[in-house]
Design a protein around this motif. Structure first.
Motif, PDB file in Angstrom:
ATOM      1  N   ILE A 279       5.159   6.859   3.208  1.00  0.00           N
ATOM      2  CA  ILE A 279       4.625   5.506   3.047  1.00  0.00           C
ATOM      3  C   ILE A 279       3.110   5.600   3.212  1.00  0.00           C
ATOM      4  CG2 ILE A 279       4.521   3.163   3.975  1.00  0.00           C
ATOM      5  CD1 ILE A 279       7.419   3.517   4.879  1.00  0.00           C
ATOM      6  N   ALA A 280       2.392   5.185   2.192  1.00  0.00           N
ATOM      7  CA  ALA A 280       0.932   5.233   2.227  1.00  0.00           C
ATOM      8  C   ALA A 280       0.369   3.833   2.408  1.00  0.00           C
ATOM      9  CB  ALA A 280       0.412   5.837   0.927  1.00  0.00           C
ATOM     10  N   TRP A 281      -0.771   3.773   3.070  1.00  0.00           N
ATOM     11  CA  TRP A 281      -1.459   2.500   3.276  1.00  0.00           C
ATOM     12  C   TRP A 281      -2.691   2.466   2.392  1.00  0.00           C
ATOM     13  CZ3 TRP A 281       0.481  -1.415   6.124  1.00  0.00           C
ATOM     14  CH2 TRP A 281       1.571  -1.105   6.933  1.00  0.00           C
ATOM     15  N   TYR A 282      -2.745   1.492   1.524  1.00  0.00           N
ATOM     16  CA  TYR A 282      -3.880   1.329   0.621  1.00  0.00           C
ATOM     17  C   TYR A 282      -4.404  -0.090   0.737  1.00  0.00           C
ATOM     18  CZ  TYR A 282      -2.206   5.630  -1.550  1.00  0.00           C
ATOM     19  OH  TYR A 282      -1.807   6.917  -1.779  1.00  0.00           O
ATOM     20  N   PHE A 283      -5.660  -0.229   1.123  1.00  0.00           N
ATOM     21  CA  PHE A 283      -6.323  -1.528   1.176  1.00  0.00           C
ATOM     22  C   PHE A 283      -5.505  -2.565   1.954  1.00  0.00           C
ATOM     23  CE2 PHE A 283      -7.525   0.561  -2.847  1.00  0.00           C
ATOM     24  CZ  PHE A 283      -8.842   0.842  -2.506  1.00  0.00           C
ATOM     25  N   GLY A 284      -4.918  -2.124   3.072  1.00  0.00           N
ATOM     26  CA  GLY A 284      -4.209  -3.046   3.948  1.00  0.00           C
ATOM     27  C   GLY A 284      -2.756  -3.275   3.614  1.00  0.00           C
TER      28      GLY A 284
ATOM     29  N   SER B  28       1.147  -1.435   2.284  1.00  0.00           N
ATOM     30  CA  SER B  28       1.872  -0.172   2.266  1.00  0.00           C
ATOM     31  C   SER B  28       2.617   0.007   0.946  1.00  0.00           C
ATOM     32  CB  SER B  28       2.862  -0.093   3.423  1.00  0.00           C
ATOM     33  OG  SER B  28       3.833  -1.104   3.305  1.00  0.00           O
ATOM     34  N   VAL B  29       2.741   1.286   0.555  1.00  0.00           N
ATOM     35  CA  VAL B  29       3.420   1.637  -0.690  1.00  0.00           C
ATOM     36  C   VAL B  29       4.340   2.819  -0.396  1.00  0.00           C
ATOM     37  CG1 VAL B  29       3.110   2.487  -3.051  1.00  0.00           C
ATOM     38  CG2 VAL B  29       1.418   0.941  -2.053  1.00  0.00           C
ATOM     39  N   LYS B  30       5.601   2.709  -0.764  1.00  0.00           N
ATOM     40  CA  LYS B  30       6.541   3.820  -0.609  1.00  0.00           C
ATOM     41  C   LYS B  30       6.252   4.834  -1.708  1.00  0.00           C
ATOM     42  CE  LYS B  30      11.527   4.713  -0.087  1.00  0.00           C
ATOM     43  NZ  LYS B  30      11.430   6.092  -0.241  1.00  0.00           N
ATOM     44  N   LEU B  31       6.088   6.094  -1.315  1.00  0.00           N
ATOM     45  CA  LEU B  31       5.794   7.153  -2.273  1.00  0.00           C
ATOM     46  C   LEU B  31       6.972   8.111  -2.377  1.00  0.00           C
ATOM     47  CD1 LEU B  31       2.150   8.080  -1.191  1.00  0.00           C
ATOM     48  CD2 LEU B  31       2.867   6.482  -2.971  1.00  0.00           C
TER      49      LEU B  31
END
Length: 140
Positions: free
Chosen positions: A16-21, A23-26
């Protein structure tokens, strides 16, 4: 003299990545299956050990498999992790398996970047603590 980019490296990613506040499951460049392909094609990569630690909560053998792949590592990011999305933890939180990986990557002849969360605050207190913890882990 002109400088050029000698190599472009993909980075080992978290589950799970955090981008610009947010989260996105990768599901790319972060699994045992991906590591197998990386090894088969001989792809050098940037090893972020906190991302490996996060992935190992889902794939427990990942740390050992990563250890067997260290010859493909060309750049290293160092920090700990808590659970699948807790990146940037102190080095003092490492368990024995994590310490083993750290000791091995420290010996690699590549640039290493400390990425402890908010290590730059309070006159770099987090980075200073990380250097102290790094010394303790690697000398034990």
């Amino acid at each position: 003299s002109t400088e050029s980019i000698n190599i472009l490296l993909p980075q080992w990613l978290p589950p799970i990545a955090w981008y610009f506040g947010g989260s996105v499951k990768l599901d790319l460049f972060n699994s045992l299956e991906d590591l197998k392909i990386i090894k088969e094609i001989g792809c050098n990569f940037c090893l972020d050990i906190s991302h490996v630690f996060m992935c190992s909560f889902i794939q427990p053998s990942l740390i050992e498999d990563m250890i067997s792949s260290l010859k493909l590592v060309s750049h290293i990011h160092i920090a700990g992790a808590s659970c699948i999305d807790g990146e940037g933890e102190d080095i003092s939180t490492f368990n024995q398996k994590q310490k083993e990986l750290l000791r091995l990557v420290i010996e690699l002849p590549h640039i290493k970047v400390l990425e402890v969360w908010q290590g730059h605050l309070n006159n770099h207190a987090g980075f200073k603590k990380s250097l102290y913890d790094l010394k303790n882990v690697c000398s034990s």
